[in-house]
Structures are given as structure tokens and as C-alpha cells.
Scaffold this active site. Structure first.
Site, PDB file in Angstrom:
ATOM      1  N   HIS A 198       0.992  -0.945  -0.047  1.00 40.03           N
ATOM      2  CA  HIS A 198       0.010   0.083   0.057  1.00 40.03           C
ATOM      3  C   HIS A 198       0.715   1.244  -0.022  1.00 40.03           C
ATOM      4  O   HIS A 198       1.724   1.226   0.933  1.00 40.03           O
ATOM      5  CB  HIS A 198      -1.046   0.025   1.348  1.00 40.03           C
ATOM      6  CG  HIS A 198      -1.766  -1.135   1.134  1.00 40.03           C
ATOM      7  ND1 HIS A 198      -2.472  -1.639   2.060  1.00 40.03           N
ATOM      8  CD2 HIS A 198      -2.526  -1.562   0.133  1.00 40.03           C
ATOM      9  CE1 HIS A 198      -3.264  -2.674   1.997  1.00 40.03           C
ATOM     10  NE2 HIS A 198      -3.425  -2.433   0.623  1.00 40.03           N
TER      11      HIS A 198
ATOM     12  N   GLU B 115       2.047  -5.695  10.370  1.00 41.51           N
ATOM     13  CA  GLU B 115       1.274  -4.311  10.658  1.00 41.51           C
ATOM     14  C   GLU B 115       2.440  -3.586  11.650  1.00 41.51           C
ATOM     15  O   GLU B 115       2.623  -4.077  12.829  1.00 41.51           O
ATOM     16  CB  GLU B 115       0.109  -4.209  10.952  1.00 41.51           C
ATOM     17  CG  GLU B 115      -1.162  -4.898  10.311  1.00 41.51           C
ATOM     18  CD  GLU B 115      -1.384  -4.319   9.066  1.00 41.51           C
ATOM     19  OE1 GLU B 115      -1.099  -2.736   8.954  1.00 41.51           O
ATOM     20  OE2 GLU B 115      -2.110  -4.882   8.181  1.00 41.51           O
TER      21      GLU B 115
ATOM     22  N   HIS C 256       3.158  -3.939   6.433  1.00 46.31           N
ATOM     23  CA  HIS C 256       2.119  -2.933   6.102  1.00 46.31           C
ATOM     24  C   HIS C 256       2.224  -1.986   7.333  1.00 46.31           C
ATOM     25  O   HIS C 256       3.010  -1.975   8.073  1.00 46.31           O
ATOM     26  CB  HIS C 256       0.820  -3.514   6.348  1.00 46.31           C
ATOM     27  CG  HIS C 256       0.421  -4.411   5.044  1.00 46.31           C
ATOM     28  ND1 HIS C 256      -0.488  -3.954   3.856  1.00 46.31           N
ATOM     29  CD2 HIS C 256       1.107  -5.582   4.296  1.00 46.31           C
ATOM     30  CE1 HIS C 256      -0.392  -4.596   3.054  1.00 46.31           C
ATOM     31  NE2 HIS C 256       0.545  -5.511   3.100  1.00 46.31           N
TER      32      HIS C 256
END
Length: 451
Positions: A93, A313, A223
Site C-alpha cells: 500500500h 502491521e 504494512h
């Protein structure tokens, strides 16, 4: 000016010593790297460590930017039998940028520590072929970077140049896997839809081809937006019922939990659980129990290749300010190295036929775990396992199966080789061929989140 440089180097050295794993790479800087800066930094590492590193491109983004990978190995560019392949992927992303910066820093760190004589890093590079892709989505990053850390929105730059979310863009093999679970069908290397190449973005296509060309064993996808180690399956087996949490365990659920904890507990604060206003026990979560996600890269790795991947994450703030990068590096550095070392657990070996000829694409099955792996083109295979005693069987078309019992310890992978004997033509080992019917149209409610 020279005094300023010396002071900066001294500060970097002290920060490294505080982290407990050696000095920071002296030529790396804690800054946000635009595309040209990132490429320059990668080539600087390769130039400094030319005998243990190699840069290659796996393809181009929509806007034509190379997807550069920096490889570390004692024999760059060559797969060595019984040396596992590992990969890190960052910036899938575009607006989740910490992973990108950590991987750029990791590249410099591996090079500098190798040159400095760090035995742990030298052994890791000698025994592992490490591939690092700092940015899977360089186009999206440029969109996010133009906003900057202060004004970056939750979605600005998340997708690629076509605003496609790359972590919702892989062929959906979960629906096929869940169907096969009910029909005792194939449990690994599931067939892709016939038209899959027309369904994916150029960045996704490049990564899939990359997976197909390298026999990766272990991987992590970096991420941001939360702080937790997320493991398969990401997609729920059943439609989510409001108020009910549904985990979707893979056949390797136990080893995936161990891999997630390996990162979480080596991280400075992930394992504490309370981060970003959420609580995840021990800093880990099953993907579907968090929220269901379709067409993600993590599940695709496991269902289409030999690779076990988890999603990391790493920050509450998707685009943290440069001032936060030194702390984040120190918080993640040990975890980044420790996680690579997990590739050396379980069993590994060669599958041979007559006259010790290596057999590629042989299937290796572990009794009690409904997920097989295959040998690579050179005949070597790798199977991540927890400590314990296992019954393992190798099969290949045209050969009699071979079964062995092996006890796995907590340290280095146990070598277990198979020598298969040819079977008469009327007694060939045959496999049931399953339909390539694409079941990815099965709908599961999804939620847009950090992953």
C-alpha cells in the site's frame, strides 16, 4: 562540516549499540526515500557489498518504475541446493511507508554488519538467499509522498496508479481451497484461473511471476495502520455474522502462530498487545478473526507456492514523520533479523531418483498436516515444522512413494533425504487431477483496513 559528519556517525553508532545488534549502517540515513532516492540507496549498498549482493528488477509498475529487489547471498544470483530462499515485501500500500524505510535500512545494515565481521549476519547470508523488495507500489508511494506525513490521508496513495488495492488483487484461491477441504481435493499449489493474467495489475503480475521463478520458503509483507503480526488465513470460510468472530485456521496454524510470535516477541513493543487503541493477545492475530479479506497476497503465497507468508502491521501512523524513524528501526531491527532465521527450522532435504538424479516437483507430505510442499527444480525441498516427531512421505510420478519418520528439534532444520525407486509402468503413482474451475466468485463480506 566534517565535525557534523563525525557527530552524526557517533550518534548512529551509539543508537546501534543501544539496540544490541551492532552499529547502524554508517551510510544510511533516517529519511523518507522518494523513488530515485530509494534506488540510489539500494545501488549504494550493492556497490559497497558487491560480492554478497545483487540488484534485479521483477517488472515495472503502471507508470513504468522498476520493482527492484536487493538480494543477499554468498553466491548472488544462484540458487544453492539446501539453501532456503526468503523474501521481504514492503510498501504494498503506497501510503504505508514504514516497511519501505525499514527494508532500505535493513539492506544497509546487512551489508555493513557483514563487512564488520558480525558472525550472526555473516552466517545468515552464507546460509540463506535473502530477497528484499522495499516497494511493491512505487507509484502509490509517490502520490502519498506528495501529501507528506503531516497531511497524508488514510487512503491517499494506498492503491497503485490505477487506484487498485494490490492486496485485493491476487487470484482468489481460498474459495477453491475451502471447496477442496470438503471434497478431499488438492491441498497445495492450487491451479490459477485460466484468465488470471487479465485480472491482475502489473505490480501483482510481477510478484506472482517472481514467486513462480523462485522457490521461496518464508516471507513477510510489511504494512502499516496497526501494530500486529497477522497470519493466514485472511479470508473467512463462512460469511461473517455480526457480533461473532470467526477464525480461519490453515492446516499450518500452529507453525504460523509460532512465526508470528517470533516477530512479535523480538519486536520492542508489538508483543505487549495494546497498540493503536486495539488489543491483540501476544501481538498476533489470525487474519479472518480480525476481519475477512479476499484476494490477499498472504493467502495466495500459501495456496499457490511453497512459501509461508505473514503480514506485519508495523505502525499506527501509516506515514510517520522522519523523526519517528530511528525509534521504529530500533524497535524492529532484531525482529527483522530473527524472522529471517525462522526459515532454518523444520526439515529440508533432497529428493532423488535412480542414480541419485534430483527429482523436481516431487510432493512431500507430513502426516496429520493437510498441506504438502514440493521440491524445487534442483530436487531440494523445505518444510517448516514445530519440534516433534513426524511421518513424512515423498512421492513423484513414475516412482514408488518413500516414507520416513523424523524428529525435529528447536534448532537448525533436520536434513531428511529421499531416494525414490522407479515403479513399473502399470504401477505408476498417479494423482487425481482436479478441475481448474474458478470458484473465486464466492462472495465473502470484506472490510477495508490496514491490510
Amino acid at each position: 562540516m566534517e565535525q557534523s559528519r563525525n557527530l552524526a556517525r557517533l550518534v548512529a553508532l551509539l543508537l546501534g549499540l543501544l539496540g544490541g545488534l551492532g552499529a547502524l549502517a554508517r551510510d544510511s540515513e533516517f529519511q523518507h526515500h522518494r523513488y530515485e532516492d530509494m534506488v540510489r540507496a539500494m545501488f549504494a549498498v550493492q556497490n559497497e557489498c558487491p560480492y554478497i549482493s545483487r540488484i534485479y528488477s521483477i517488472g515495472r509498475s503502471v507508470e513504468g518504475r522498476h520493482l527492484y529487489v536487493l538480494e543477499f547471498s554468498d553466491n548472488p544470483g544462484v540458487h544453492e541446493a539446501l539453501e532456503p530462499e526468503f523474501k521481504y515485501v514492503g510498501n504494498m500500500h503506497g501510503n504505508e511507508v514504514l516497511g519501505r524505510e525499514l527494508l532500505i535500512q535493513l539492506c544497509a545494515f546487512l551489508c555493513q554488519e557483514y563487512r564488520a565481521g558480525n558472525h550472526r549476519i555473516q552466517q545468515l547470508i552464507h546460509d540463506t538467499r535473502i530477497h528484499i523488495l522495499p516497494s511493491m507500489n512505487p507509484d502509490g508511494y509517490e502520490v502519498a509522498a506528495r501529501q507528506g506525513p503531516e497531511f497524508n490521508g488514510y487512503l491517499v496513495g494506498r492503491g497503485n496508479a490505477r487506484e487498485m488495492d494490490l492486496n485485493r488483487n491476487f487470484p482468489d484461491l481460498n474459495a477453491l481451497m475451502y471447496y477442496y477441504e470438503k471434497t478431499s481435493g488438492r491441498n497445495h499449489h492450487l491451479p490459477l484461473p485460466d484468465n488470471w493474467e487479465q485480472q491482475v495489475e502489473p505490480e501483482t503480475m510481477a510478484v506472482i511471476k517472481w514467486m513462480q521463478n523462485y522457490n521461496f520458503v518464508l516471507s513477510a509483507n510489511l504494512h502499516g495502520g496497526a501494530v500486529v503480526a497477522n497470519y493466514p488465513f485472511d479470508k473467512s470460510r463462512d460469511p461473517r455474522i455480526r457480533g461473532r468472530v470467526t477464525s480461519a485456521a490453515s492446516p499450518d496454524d500452529k507453525i504460523f502462530k509460532k512465526l508470528a510470535k517470533a516477530y512479535s516477541y523480538a519486536h520492542s513493543w508489538m508483543h505487549e498487545g495494546w497498540n493503536c487503541g486495539d488489543y491483540f493477545e501476544e501481538g498476533i492475530t489470525n487474519g479472518a478473526s480480525w476481519y475477512s479479506l479476499s484476494k490477499g497476497m498472504q493467502d495466495f503465497n500459501y495456496l499457490s507456492t511453497n512459501c509461508f507468508e505473514i503480514t506485519l502491521e508495523l505502525s499506527c501512523d501509516k506515514f510517520p514523520p522522519e523523526s519517528a524513524l530511528p525509534r521504529e528501526w530500533l524497535g524492529n531491527r532484531e525482529a527483522l533479523v530473527s524472522y529471517i532465521e525462522q526459515v532454518h527450522h523444520g526439515i529440508k532435504g533432497m529428493v532423488y531418483g535412480e542414480n541419485n538424479n534430483p527429482i523436481g516437483n516431487a510432493e512431500v507430505a507430513v502426516s496429520g498436516i493437510n498441506h504438502d510442499v514440493t521440491s524445487g527444480p534442483e530436487g531440494d525441498y523445505y518444510r517448516l515444522l514445530l519440534p516433534g516427531t513426524y511421518t513424512v512421505t515423498a512421492t513423484a510420478p513414475g516412482y514408488h512413494p518413500s516414507t520416513s519418520t523424523v524428529t525435529v528439534g528447536p534448532a537448525e532444520a533436520i536434513q531428511l533425504h529421499f531416494h525414490l525407486k522407479s515403479a513399473p509402468k502399470h504401477n505408476l503413482n498417479t494423482k487425481h487431477h482436479h478441475s481448474k474451475k474458478n470458484l473465486s466468485s464466492t462472495k465473502v463480506p470484506t472490510k477495508l483496513g490496514p491490510r
